[in-house]
Design an enzyme around this catalytic site. Structure first.
Site, PDB file in Angstrom:
ATOM      1  N   SER A 180       0.799  -1.231   0.000  1.00  0.00           N
ATOM      2  CA  SER A 180       0.000   0.000   0.000  1.00  0.00           C
ATOM      3  C   SER A 180       0.828   1.276   0.000  1.00  0.00           C
ATOM      4  O   SER A 180       0.276   2.363  -0.172  1.00  0.00           O
ATOM      5  CB  SER A 180      -0.937   0.011   1.208  1.00  0.00           C
ATOM      6  N   LYS A 240       0.324   3.574  -2.847  1.00  0.00           N
ATOM      7  CA  LYS A 240      -0.813   4.498  -2.876  1.00  0.00           C
ATOM      8  C   LYS A 240      -0.345   5.951  -2.854  1.00  0.00           C
ATOM      9  O   LYS A 240      -1.087   6.856  -3.251  1.00  0.00           O
ATOM     10  CB  LYS A 240      -1.739   4.246  -1.697  1.00  0.00           C
ATOM     11  N   SER A 290      -6.521   3.541   4.033  1.00  0.00           N
ATOM     12  CA  SER A 290      -5.816   2.744   3.020  1.00  0.00           C
ATOM     13  C   SER A 290      -6.802   2.060   2.080  1.00  0.00           C
ATOM     14  O   SER A 290      -6.624   0.898   1.687  1.00  0.00           O
ATOM     15  CB  SER A 290      -4.902   1.700   3.671  1.00  0.00           C
ATOM     16  N   LYS A 330       2.680   6.601   4.987  1.00  0.00           N
ATOM     17  CA  LYS A 330       1.838   5.473   4.584  1.00  0.00           C
ATOM     18  C   LYS A 330       2.473   4.132   4.938  1.00  0.00           C
ATOM     19  O   LYS A 330       3.652   3.906   4.672  1.00  0.00           O
ATOM     20  CB  LYS A 330       1.610   5.535   3.067  1.00  0.00           C
TER      21      LYS A 330
END
Length: 387
Positions: free
Chosen positions: A54, A57, A114, A221
């Protein structure tokens, strides 16, 4: 003219630390950079492309931020949710095809929750062909433009896919771009909770383990898949200093939390910012070919600072590297060389060196003297050097 790579020693007048205590990380790959000075504090497999989970992202968010700034999206605009977006599992905003969701809510859904589904909604809205795959190709092209040469995207969320990779250095570069390019959006990364329409269960919150610890952490993140392990692209600011770091390949979320906090504490407590060079200060001289002067001064265009271990002990030594002699004419400010220095225990730092003054091309007599000197030197070498 025969070009030769020159390496000259340079001693900087600076008390330097004892060898830096290297940070021993259990992460498969890691990169730690002091943003304020540009000093790299840790580099472990930082250029190896790896599944980012993730953490990729962040690229979806960067492209979305650009779209909002340019007016291609507005924060209040409501986007439809496709069957494809709704079908995502894993971390989601719990969207369905009856929804039309504000862009601002989607951004928070990606940052805090997320949301894989939110990424797909944004991707389909911005894709050249309306598909997430098309958006992924656009992301890859944009990443290349930004200097992220070890990044290839297959989707917008980091969902496991063959060939979907990023390097730790690329992620750190991307984090720095988000922080510096979009200060209006960056505070979202410090938000710990977001309840879209009351759908998110009460136990779902921002997975960044550093938020709220009082160590200056304010982004960015986390990531986790079975293949990638646990990772974090993080940043923290204490005083005037900011550190960005990326770790990947840890075994558990607890390992990620401990390693991240240790890295932040190590970066801020074990190093201090020191002035290395002042703009205009001559570091060395480079030989000039066919110029009115036979050499030119090398200096830095801006003041240079670096991070050094907190205990001072000696001198900081470096190397001036350039390919020369430099052909005249030379204009003041031309980048001619690099100063490379590395306190023991730290990766090397490279600083561009520029011409300190103009050197005009020499006239007829200069060229005659130069050619004569070359011929004499070759003749003095004996038969092998003679023309």
């Amino acid at each position: 003219m025969r070009l030769i790579r020159h390496i000259a020693a340079a001693t900087l007048c600076l008390g330097v630390a004892l060898p830096a205590q290297a940070f021993e990380t259990s992460a498969k790959a890691a990169y730690v950079m002091d943003v304020t000075t540009g000093t790299v504090l840790l580099d472990k497999n930082a250029d190896t492309p790896m599944p980012p989970a993730s953490m990729s992202k962040l690229m979806t968010l960067y492209v979305a931020f650009e779209a909002v700034r340019s007016g291609r999206l507005t924060l209040d605009e409501r986007l439809p949710v496709s069957q494809h977006a709704m079908s995502y599992g894993g971390s989601t905003m719990f969207l369905d095809t009856t929804d039309r969701v504000r862009v601002e809510d989607l951004l928070r859904g990606i940052i805090v929750l997320s949301g894989n589904d939110a990424c797909a909604v944004i991707a389909e809205a911005l894709s050249p062909d309306g598909t997430e795959a098309g958006f992924a190709r656009f992301m890859t092209q944009r990443a290349q433009q930004m200097g992220m040469t070890n990044s290839i995207f297959r989707n917008a969320s980091g969902w496991p896919a063959e060939g979907h990779v990023m390097s730790m250095r690329d992620l750190a570069l991307l984090a720095r771009h988000i922080i510096e390019d979009f200060p209006e959006f960056y505070p979202m990364f410090a938000e710990t909770e977001f309840r879209f329409d009351g759908r998110a269960p009460s136990n779902i919150s921002n997975r960044n383990p550093l938020l709220g610890l009082g160590i200056g952490a304010d982004g960015l993140k986390t990531g986790h898949t079975e293949q990638a392990g646990f990772g974090l692209t993080g940043s923290a600011k204490q005083g005037e200093r900011r550190v960005v770091f990326v770790i990947s390949g840890l075994a558990t979320a607890q390992d990620r939390a401990r390693e991240s906090e240790s890295i932040v504490n190590w970066a801020f407590r074990q190093f201090a910012e020191k002035s290395v060079l002042t703009a205009g200060e001559e570091v060395a001289r480079a030989a000039v070919w066919m110029g009115e002067a036979t050499s030119v001064g090398l200096t830095v265009a801006e003041d240079v600072s670096t991070l050094l271990p907190v205990l001072d002990g000696g001198e900081l030594k470096g190397e001036v590297v350039y390919t020369g002699p430099v052909r005249a004419p030379v204009a003041k400010g031309d980048v001619l060389a690099e100063l490379v220095f590395a306190p023991e225990g730290l990766p090397s730092t490279r600083v561009p060196l520029v011409a300190a003054e103009d050197v005009a091309q020499g006239g007829f007599m200069t060229r005659i003297r130069t050619v004569s000197g070359v011929l004499l030197a070759r003749l003095q070498q004996g038969p092998e050097g003679a023309l």
